[in-house]
Design an enzyme around this catalytic site. Structure first.
Site, PDB file in Angstrom:
ATOM      1  N   GLU A  84      -5.960 -21.302   4.878  1.00  0.00           N
ATOM      2  CA  GLU A  84      -5.552 -19.999   4.345  1.00  0.00           C
ATOM      3  C   GLU A  84      -4.266 -19.578   5.038  1.00  0.00           C
ATOM      4  OE1 GLU A  84      -7.113 -15.439   3.582  1.00  0.00           O
ATOM      5  OE2 GLU A  84      -8.467 -17.138   3.323  1.00  0.00           O
ATOM      6  N   GLU A 142      -1.364 -17.363  10.474  1.00  0.00           N
ATOM      7  CA  GLU A 142      -0.842 -15.993  10.400  1.00  0.00           C
ATOM      8  C   GLU A 142       0.155 -15.801  11.535  1.00  0.00           C
ATOM      9  OE1 GLU A 142       0.351 -12.776   9.459  1.00  0.00           O
ATOM     10  OE2 GLU A 142      -1.429 -13.104   8.208  1.00  0.00           O
ATOM     11  N   ASP A 179       3.643 -11.517   0.515  1.00  0.00           N
ATOM     12  CA  ASP A 179       4.643 -10.462   0.352  1.00  0.00           C
ATOM     13  C   ASP A 179       5.408 -10.686  -0.954  1.00  0.00           C
ATOM     14  OD1 ASP A 179       6.859  -8.714   0.556  1.00  0.00           O
ATOM     15  OD2 ASP A 179       6.789  -8.806   2.747  1.00  0.00           O
ATOM     16  N   ASP A 221      -0.853  -9.103  -6.782  1.00  0.00           N
ATOM     17  CA  ASP A 221      -0.980  -7.901  -7.607  1.00  0.00           C
ATOM     18  C   ASP A 221       0.379  -7.465  -8.160  1.00  0.00           C
ATOM     19  OD1 ASP A 221       0.002  -7.136  -5.168  1.00  0.00           O
ATOM     20  OD2 ASP A 221      -1.415  -5.498  -4.839  1.00  0.00           O
ATOM     21  N   THR A 271     -11.145  -7.249  -1.029  1.00  0.00           N
ATOM     22  CA  THR A 271     -10.836  -6.509   0.192  1.00  0.00           C
ATOM     23  C   THR A 271     -10.772  -5.015  -0.127  1.00  0.00           C
ATOM     24  OG1 THR A 271      -8.447  -6.628  -0.167  1.00  0.00           O
ATOM     25  CG2 THR A 271      -9.477  -8.457   1.049  1.00  0.00           C
TER      26      THR A 271
END
EC number: 2.1.1.33
Length: 227
Positions: free
Chosen positions: A60, A85, A135, A171, A206
């Site tokens: 991920e 990350e 992003d 999104d 989430t």
């Protein structure tokens, strides 16, 4: 190439920000970091040794505060997860959740994902790759910073075992459309649907996404498989 013949620096898809690390996150970094965090190193990982077992591995990229990754790992103890990350508060938050849930099937690398993919993960080793809500860099002049570009998708596909999958979610509709074009152009991959797919159970909702749904925001999921 630059004017003097050197290599042009790669445009990164993120900006490192000095986010605040909470006390619980800081404690988790100190106490749990040695167990769960793998230091970046320019050599291939022996994943069987890292996890002390043989199991499917899912990568991920950009797990944020780790809520979704921790939930997925808890729901699928038979799968090993590697979370990448760059932001320290997110790493600390995930470590805190791993400790609270007593999860042993997650490891974390705090480093640039492209360098991790290139140097630490061997070709054809991953069962899946998740990239959720990267992003969007919504201003047109910043689109070159978007993570999902043809060179990265080629690299991602090369790290998948045959039959392995890439699952993307965003999104932002125009980013979803770009993702679809880029993935469909990659010869190593094939779409599992005509275009987008309903949210698979392997991507937990989430709090951020639930809020967006209440506000009427759309979410687009794409799942492609390695040929």
């Amino acid at each position: 190439m630059t004017a003097d013949g050197g290599a042009r620096p790669r445009i990164r898809s993120y900006v490192l920000r000095a986010g605040r690390v909470g006390s619980g996150q800081a404690r988790a970094l100190v106490e749990l970091g040695p167990r769960f965090v793998l230091p970046y190193q320019p050599e291939l990982l022996d994943l069987d040794a890292v996890f002390a077992r043989v199991a499917p591995r899912v990568l991920e990229i950009g797990f944020g505060m780790g809520e979704g990754l921790a939930e997925t790992a808890a729901s699928h103890p038979e799968i090993d997860y590697i979370g990448v990350e760059v932001h320290t508060p997110g790493v600390g938050a995930l470590l805190k959740q791993l400790g609270e849930r007593e999860l042993g099937n997650v490891r974390v690398i705090q480093h640039d994902a492209v360098e991790v993919l290139t140097a630490m993960l061997a070709p054809a080793t991953l069962a899946g790759i998740h990239i959720f809500f990267p992003d969007p860099w919504h201003k047109k002049r910043h689109h070159k910073r978007r993570l999902i570009q043809a060179p990265l998708v080629e690299l991602l596909a090369s790290r998948l075992a045959p039959g392995g999958y890439i699952h993307l979610a965003t999104d932002w509709q125009d980013y979803a459309e770009q993702m679809l074009v880029v993935l469909e152009a990659e010869a190593q991959l094939e779409n599992t649907a005509a275009a987008y797919v309903p949210r698979p159970d392997t991507r937990p909702l989430t709090k951020f996404e639930q809020r967006g749904i209440r506000l009427g925001h759309g979410v687009w999921d794409l799942v492609f498989r390695r040929r």
